[in-house]
Design a protein around this motif. Structure first.
Motif, PDB file in Angstrom:
ATOM      1  N   UNK A   1      13.234  -3.845  -3.117  1.00  0.00           N
ATOM      2  CA  UNK A   1      13.950  -2.726  -3.728  1.00  0.00           C
ATOM      3  C   UNK A   1      13.058  -1.491  -3.861  1.00  0.00           C
ATOM      4  N   UNK A   2      11.751  -1.681  -4.083  1.00  0.00           N
ATOM      5  CA  UNK A   2      10.899  -0.509  -4.285  1.00  0.00           C
ATOM      6  C   UNK A   2      10.767   0.334  -3.015  1.00  0.00           C
ATOM      7  N   UNK A   3      11.136  -0.224  -1.861  1.00  0.00           N
ATOM      8  CA  UNK A   3      11.068   0.542  -0.624  1.00  0.00           C
ATOM      9  C   UNK A   3      12.356   1.288  -0.316  1.00  0.00           C
TER      10      UNK A   3
ATOM     11  N   UNK B   1      -2.140  -1.973 -14.080  1.00  0.00           N
ATOM     12  CA  UNK B   1      -1.233  -2.655 -14.996  1.00  0.00           C
ATOM     13  C   UNK B   1      -0.462  -1.665 -15.860  1.00  0.00           C
ATOM     14  N   UNK B   2      -1.073  -0.554 -16.190  1.00  0.00           N
ATOM     15  CA  UNK B   2      -0.434   0.453 -17.044  1.00  0.00           C
ATOM     16  C   UNK B   2       0.566   1.309 -16.254  1.00  0.00           C
ATOM     17  N   UNK B   3       0.246   1.613 -15.002  1.00  0.00           N
ATOM     18  CA  UNK B   3       1.026   2.620 -14.261  1.00  0.00           C
ATOM     19  C   UNK B   3       2.067   2.031 -13.309  1.00  0.00           C
ATOM     20  N   UNK B   4       1.835   0.850 -12.783  1.00  0.00           N
ATOM     21  CA  UNK B   4       2.723   0.335 -11.749  1.00  0.00           C
ATOM     22  C   UNK B   4       4.004  -0.202 -12.362  1.00  0.00           C
ATOM     23  N   UNK B   5       5.146   0.281 -11.856  1.00  0.00           N
ATOM     24  CA  UNK B   5       6.462  -0.146 -12.349  1.00  0.00           C
ATOM     25  C   UNK B   5       7.284  -0.650 -11.168  1.00  0.00           C
ATOM     26  N   UNK B   6       7.789  -1.857 -11.300  1.00  0.00           N
ATOM     27  CA  UNK B   6       8.648  -2.438 -10.260  1.00  0.00           C
ATOM     28  C   UNK B   6      10.115  -2.254 -10.621  1.00  0.00           C
ATOM     29  N   UNK B   7      10.960  -1.830  -9.654  1.00  0.00           N
ATOM     30  CA  UNK B   7      12.393  -1.691  -9.956  1.00  0.00           C
ATOM     31  C   UNK B   7      13.077  -3.049 -10.100  1.00  0.00           C
TER      32      UNK B   7
ATOM     33  N   UNK C   1       0.832  -1.203   0.000  1.00  0.00           N
ATOM     34  CA  UNK C   1       0.000   0.000   0.000  1.00  0.00           C
ATOM     35  C   UNK C   1       0.870   1.257   0.000  1.00  0.00           C
ATOM     36  N   UNK C   2       1.831   1.331   0.927  1.00  0.00           N
ATOM     37  CA  UNK C   2       2.672   2.517   1.044  1.00  0.00           C
ATOM     38  C   UNK C   2       3.660   2.620  -0.107  1.00  0.00           C
ATOM     39  N   UNK C   3       4.268   1.483  -0.449  1.00  0.00           N
ATOM     40  CA  UNK C   3       5.345   1.519  -1.428  1.00  0.00           C
ATOM     41  C   UNK C   3       4.926   1.563  -2.871  1.00  0.00           C
ATOM     42  N   UNK C   4       3.753   0.988  -3.203  1.00  0.00           N
ATOM     43  CA  UNK C   4       3.378   0.869  -4.609  1.00  0.00           C
ATOM     44  C   UNK C   4       2.020   1.468  -4.956  1.00  0.00           C
ATOM     45  N   UNK C   5       1.025   1.275  -4.091  1.00  0.00           N
ATOM     46  CA  UNK C   5      -0.337   1.657  -4.467  1.00  0.00           C
ATOM     47  C   UNK C   5      -0.639   3.134  -4.222  1.00  0.00           C
ATOM     48  N   UNK C   6      -0.319   3.630  -3.040  1.00  0.00           N
ATOM     49  CA  UNK C   6      -0.665   5.018  -2.733  1.00  0.00           C
ATOM     50  C   UNK C   6      -0.066   6.032  -3.722  1.00  0.00           C
ATOM     51  N   UNK C   7       1.156   5.817  -4.229  1.00  0.00           N
ATOM     52  CA  UNK C   7       1.663   6.762  -5.227  1.00  0.00           C
ATOM     53  C   UNK C   7       0.820   6.838  -6.503  1.00  0.00           C
TER      54      UNK C   7
END
Length: 305
Positions: free
Chosen positions: A254-256, A299-305, A119-125
């Motif tokens: 890594x995303x955190x 699916x369009x916006x979320x990017x994982x490092x 939620x904090x690291x990926x969704x809320x942004x």
């Protein structure tokens, strides 16, 4: 000889008819498992729900639920009635979609369950842009380590890190979450390459039973069996924050931590720490437009490092 007189059959009592509120009650009790949880789902108080159940069972002349110390155990009839109620609920959702077809603005509420880390690291942004795109759609974001039941409609969508998503759900694989062992520079000698992680203080997420078998714990026990964490917490987000504060070193996605000032990775790619990120929903609600647009947006916006 006396003529025989045929016995007149007594009129049979028609079976009781169920009302929509009866099905809503049974469905809430099956989903909730307790009077208190059913009351929350129905936005009523527990005593009201208890009396309603008593009246329904008296009218039907049978017990729908078995009472026990931990809650209510539904019988076969209660489960069948709950399935009928779910079917009606699904049709009402479809009808609502038809009503909204002429108005392309999305209305209503979308419930999304995930962990606090995701939620904090990926969704809320992503939420700000989603709200701009769909301003009349209300988002309910539910954070917890336990997977909320999509079958009971506790949530419409789940975002989870797993390599084995439940077979009864459908969804989309969003990518691979890569993790590393991290440390703040204050805990390290002048040369990071000379640091020995086994002699540094560690933080571990195993204060929560749901994380006791987390892949980071299995990896640490295999690679650094001599390490005894000095700090334990109940979420991966807390592990990352402990690293940021130089309280201890720990494993986190890594995303955190990637790109955080004075935080360095002590390991490179560790396949044993990899897991997958999934966007999941129940087959009964996958057709809903609000579910579809959320899937497409993430699916369009979320990017994982």
């Amino acid at each position: 000889m006396k003529p025989s007189i045929a016995a007149t059959p007594m009129p049979s009592t028609p079976p009781p008819r169920l009302e929509p509120r009866d099905l809503a009650l049974v469905l809430a009790l099956v989903r909730g498992g307790t009077l208190g949880e059913a009351a929350r789902l129905l936005a009523q108080d527990g005593s009201t729900v208890f009396r309603a159940l008593q009246r329904l069972e008296k009218r039907l002349g049978l017990a729908l639920f078995e009472r026990h110390r931990l809650g209510l155990q539904p019988g076969e009839l209660a489960l069948a009635l709950a399935r009928s109620a779910e079917a009606i609920e699904g049709e009402l959702d479809r009808a609502d979609e038809l009503l909204q077809a002429g108005d392309r603005r999305l209305h209503g509420t979308l419930r999304v369950t995930t962990t606090d880390t995701l939620l904090i690291g990926l969704l809320l942004p992503l939420v700000s842009d989603f709200r701009v795109a769909f301003p009349q759609l209300t988002l309910e974001l539910l954070a917890g380590n336990q997977l909320a039941s999509l079958s009971r409609r506790d949530a419409d969508i789940a975002i989870r890190a797993t390599t084995r998503p439940p077979e009864h759900l459908v969804g989309a694989r969003l990518g691979v979450i890569r993790s590393a062992l991290w440390a703040h520079r204050r805990l390290l000698p002048a040369s990071v390459s000379q640091s020995d992680p086994s002699v540094l203080p560690w933080v571990s997420p195993d204060a929560d039973d749901s994380l006791a078998d987390h892949l980071s714990i299995r990896w640490r026990r295999r690679v650094y069996p001599q390490v005894q964490p000095v700090l334990r917490c109940n979420s991966i987000l807390s592990v990352a924050q402990a690293v940021r504060c130089a309280a201890a070193i720990g494993v986190a996605p890594r995303f955190l931590l990637q790109g955080q000032a004075d935080v360095v990775a002590l390991t490179g790619d560790e396949p044993a720490l990899d897991t997958e990120l999934w966007l999941l929903t129940h087959p009964d609600v996958r057709h809903l437009r609000r579910v579809k647009v959320f899937f497409d947006f993430v699916r369009e916006r979320l990017v994982l490092p």
